[in-house]
Design an enzyme around this catalytic site. Structure first.
Site, PDB file in Angstrom:
ATOM      1  N   ARG A  35     148.731  45.597   7.803  1.00 54.11           N
ATOM      2  CA  ARG A  35     149.136  45.861   8.691  1.00 54.11           C
ATOM      3  C   ARG A  35     148.252  46.163   9.980  1.00 54.11           C
ATOM      4  O   ARG A  35     148.666  46.297  11.248  1.00 54.11           O
ATOM      5  CB  ARG A  35     149.909  47.267   8.553  1.00 54.11           C
ATOM      6  CG  ARG A  35     151.427  47.109   8.122  1.00 54.11           C
ATOM      7  CD  ARG A  35     152.193  48.229   8.342  1.00 54.11           C
ATOM      8  NE  ARG A  35     151.958  49.144   7.411  1.00 54.11           N
ATOM      9  CZ  ARG A  35     151.430  50.335   7.881  1.00 54.11           C
ATOM     10  NH1 ARG A  35     151.086  50.599   9.147  1.00 54.11           N
ATOM     11  NH2 ARG A  35     151.052  51.405   6.738  1.00 54.11           N
ATOM     12  N   HIS A  37     145.560  44.064  10.774  1.00 54.61           N
ATOM     13  CA  HIS A  37     145.394  43.111  11.422  1.00 54.61           C
ATOM     14  C   HIS A  37     146.746  42.489  11.978  1.00 54.61           C
ATOM     15  O   HIS A  37     146.569  41.929  13.463  1.00 54.61           O
ATOM     16  CB  HIS A  37     145.299  41.621  10.371  1.00 54.61           C
ATOM     17  CG  HIS A  37     144.101  41.958   9.549  1.00 54.61           C
ATOM     18  ND1 HIS A  37     144.094  42.025   8.074  1.00 54.61           N
ATOM     19  CD2 HIS A  37     142.710  41.603  10.076  1.00 54.61           C
ATOM     20  CE1 HIS A  37     142.768  41.903   7.637  1.00 54.61           C
ATOM     21  NE2 HIS A  37     142.002  41.956   8.835  1.00 54.61           N
TER      22      HIS A  37
HETATM   23  P1  AMP Z   1     138.506  41.767   9.159  1.00 59.04           P
HETATM   24  O1  AMP Z   1     139.273  40.782   8.500  1.00 59.04           O
HETATM   25  O2  AMP Z   1     138.206  42.713   8.208  1.00 59.04           O
HETATM   26  O3  AMP Z   1     137.085  41.077   9.739  1.00 59.04           O
HETATM   27  O4  AMP Z   1     139.072  42.373  10.327  1.00 59.04           O
HETATM   28  C1  AMP Z   1     139.606  41.460  11.199  1.00 59.04           C
HETATM   29  C2  AMP Z   1     140.002  42.496  12.481  1.00 59.04           C
HETATM   30  O5  AMP Z   1     141.148  43.490  12.226  1.00 59.04           O
HETATM   31  C3  AMP Z   1     138.684  43.230  12.992  1.00 59.04           C
HETATM   32  O6  AMP Z   1     138.662  43.179  14.565  1.00 59.04           O
HETATM   33  C4  AMP Z   1     138.945  44.646  12.281  1.00 59.04           C
HETATM   34  O7  AMP Z   1     138.072  45.662  13.117  1.00 59.04           O
HETATM   35  C5  AMP Z   1     140.387  44.625  12.477  1.00 59.04           C
HETATM   36  N1  AMP Z   1     140.881  45.670  11.365  1.00 59.04           N
HETATM   37  C6  AMP Z   1     140.696  45.841  10.236  1.00 59.04           C
HETATM   38  N2  AMP Z   1     141.210  46.893   9.738  1.00 59.04           N
HETATM   39  C7  AMP Z   1     141.704  47.436  10.627  1.00 59.04           C
HETATM   40  C8  AMP Z   1     142.794  48.652  10.667  1.00 59.04           C
HETATM   41  N3  AMP Z   1     142.920  49.359   9.727  1.00 59.04           N
HETATM   42  N4  AMP Z   1     143.048  48.824  12.080  1.00 59.04           N
HETATM   43  C9  AMP Z   1     143.005  48.331  13.038  1.00 59.04           C
HETATM   44  N5  AMP Z   1     142.358  46.924  13.135  1.00 59.04           N
HETATM   45  C10 AMP Z   1     141.635  46.634  11.890  1.00 59.04           C
END
Ligand code: AMP
Length: 279
Positions: A35, A37
Site C-alpha cells: 500500500r 507504493h
Molecule cells: P522500494 O520499492 O522499497 O524501492 O520503494 C519504492 C518507493 O516507494 C520509494 O520512493 C519508497 O520510499 C516508497 N515507499 C516504500 N515504502 C513506503 C511506505 N511505507 N510509505 C510510503 N512510501 C513508501
C-alpha cells in the site's frame, strides 16, 4: 495498462506523451508492491495525465549481495496490482536495459549522502543515483513520487535532479503503515508473524521519542530511543538518530526542525523508519 521492457520503447512512448503535452507522473519501485507504493501511484494519478510505474530491483544500490539475492521478487502479482491501481504504463526493464555497460559512474551527490545511510551502506546512494537518473531519462516525467520512509533518499534525489537538470519535480509522500505502526516495506515479506510484531517496536521507539520531544538535547533523545529498542528482545538496533531535517546533522542550537531516524534488524532483515519531531 501497457507493459514496456525496453529503453527504446519507453523513450518512444514518453516522447509521444510529452509531444502531446500530456503530463507524466512516475513512480519507481523495486516491486513486491504494497500500500505504500500504491499511495504514490494514487498521488501520481491525481496530478498527471499519464502514470508510469517501474519495477526494477537495482543491483547497484545493494551493498550486500545476500540482501540483493533474497530481496522479494513477485513480478506477476505486482503486474496485477499495478493494473488494479490504474497505472497506464508498467516499465519492467532488465538489468542490461538499465545498465547496457557496467555502471562505473561516480555521481556528485548532495553533501548529506555521506551521512547516516550513506555511512552505513557504502555505495548505496551512488547506485540509487544511477538508477533514478537512468529511469528519469527514459520515462521523462513531469513529476516523480518518492516515499518519505526513505527520507534521505528523497532528499538526495531532489538534489540529483537539480544537479543534472533533469526537469522533473520530486514529490515526497507520507509513510504508509500497517495497523501495528510498522512502516510498510517490501522487506516485511521476509519476516515471520512474530518478526513483524517485533518490528512494530521500531515505530513505537519513534513515537516514544516524539512523546519526549520537549527535551531539546539530541543525544538525550537518542539515548531514550536506543534504550527502548535495546529493551526489545530479537531486535538489533543499528542507529537511532535525532538530527536537523535539512542538514541531517545534530543541531542542538536550533532544535525546531528535527527528524528521528532509525535502522534496525529483525530476523536478519534490515528495516528503516523515521518521524518528524517538530512539523
Ligand atoms: P522500494 O520499492 O522499497 O524501492 O520503494 C519504492 C518507493 O516507494 C520509494 O520512493 C519508497 O520510499 C516508497 N515507499 C516504500 N515504502 C513506503 C511506505 N511505507 N510509505 C510510503 N512510501 C513508501
Amino acid at each position: 495498462m501497457q507493459i514496456i521492457d525496453t529503453a527504446f520503447d519507453m523513450v518512444e512512448l514518453s516522447s509521444k506523451y510529452r509531444a502531446n503535452s500530456f503530463k507524466i507522473g512516475f513512480v519507481p519501485t523495486m516491486g513486491a508492491l504494497h500500500r505504500g507504493h500504491l499511495s504514490l501511484i494514487t498521488a501520481s494519478k491525481k496530478e498527471n495525465d499519464i502514470s508510469v510505474s517501474s519495477v526494477f530491483v537495482n543491483p547497484t544500490q545493494f551493498n550486500e549481495s545476500a540482501d540483493y539475492d533474497k530481496y522479494p521478487r513477485e513480478l506477476e502479482s505486482d503486474l496485477h496490482k499495478l493494473e488494479a491501481s490504474g497505472v497506464d504504463v508498467a516499465f519492467i526493464p532488465s538489468v542490461t536495459t538499465i545498465y547496457p555497460t557496467a555502471d562505473t559512474t561516480v555521481h556528485k551527490l548532495s553533501e548529506i549522502a555521506t551521512l547516516i545511510e550513506g555511512a552505513h551502506r557504502p555505495g548505496h546512494f551512488n547506485g540509487v543515483a544511477s538508477v533514478v537518473k537512468r529511469l528519469l531519462e527514459l520515462t521523462q516525467p513531469n513529476n516523480a513520487y518518492f516515499g518519505l520512509k526513505d527520507y534521505q533518499q528523497y532528499r538526495i534525489v531532489q538534489h540529483l535532479v537539480d544537479s543534472y537538470d533533469l526537469g522533473t519535480r520530486i514529490v515526497g509522500c507520507p509513510i504508509v503503515r500497517e495497523k501495528s505502526g510498522l512502516a510498510m516495506s517490501s522487506r516485511n515479506a521476509l519476516l515471520s508473524p512474530k518478526g513483524k510484531k517485533t518490528a512494530a517496536h521500531i515505530y513505537k521507539s519513534l513515537c516514544h521519542v516524539a512523546e519526549n520531544k520537549s527535551i531539546k538535547n539530541a543525544a538525550e533523545l537518542e539515548t531514550i530511543g536506543m534504550e527502548y529498542l535495546k529493551s526489545i528482545s530479537s531486535l538489533e538496533p543499528e542507529y537511532f538518530l535525532v538530527v536537523d531535517k535539512t542538514t541531517l546533522k545534530h543541531n542542538n542550537a536550533f532544535p525546531n526542525n528535527r527528524i528521528a531516524l532509525v535502522a534496525a534488524r529483525v530476523e536478519g532483515v534490515r528495516l528503516i523508519d523515521n518521524i518528524f519531531l517538530d512539523n
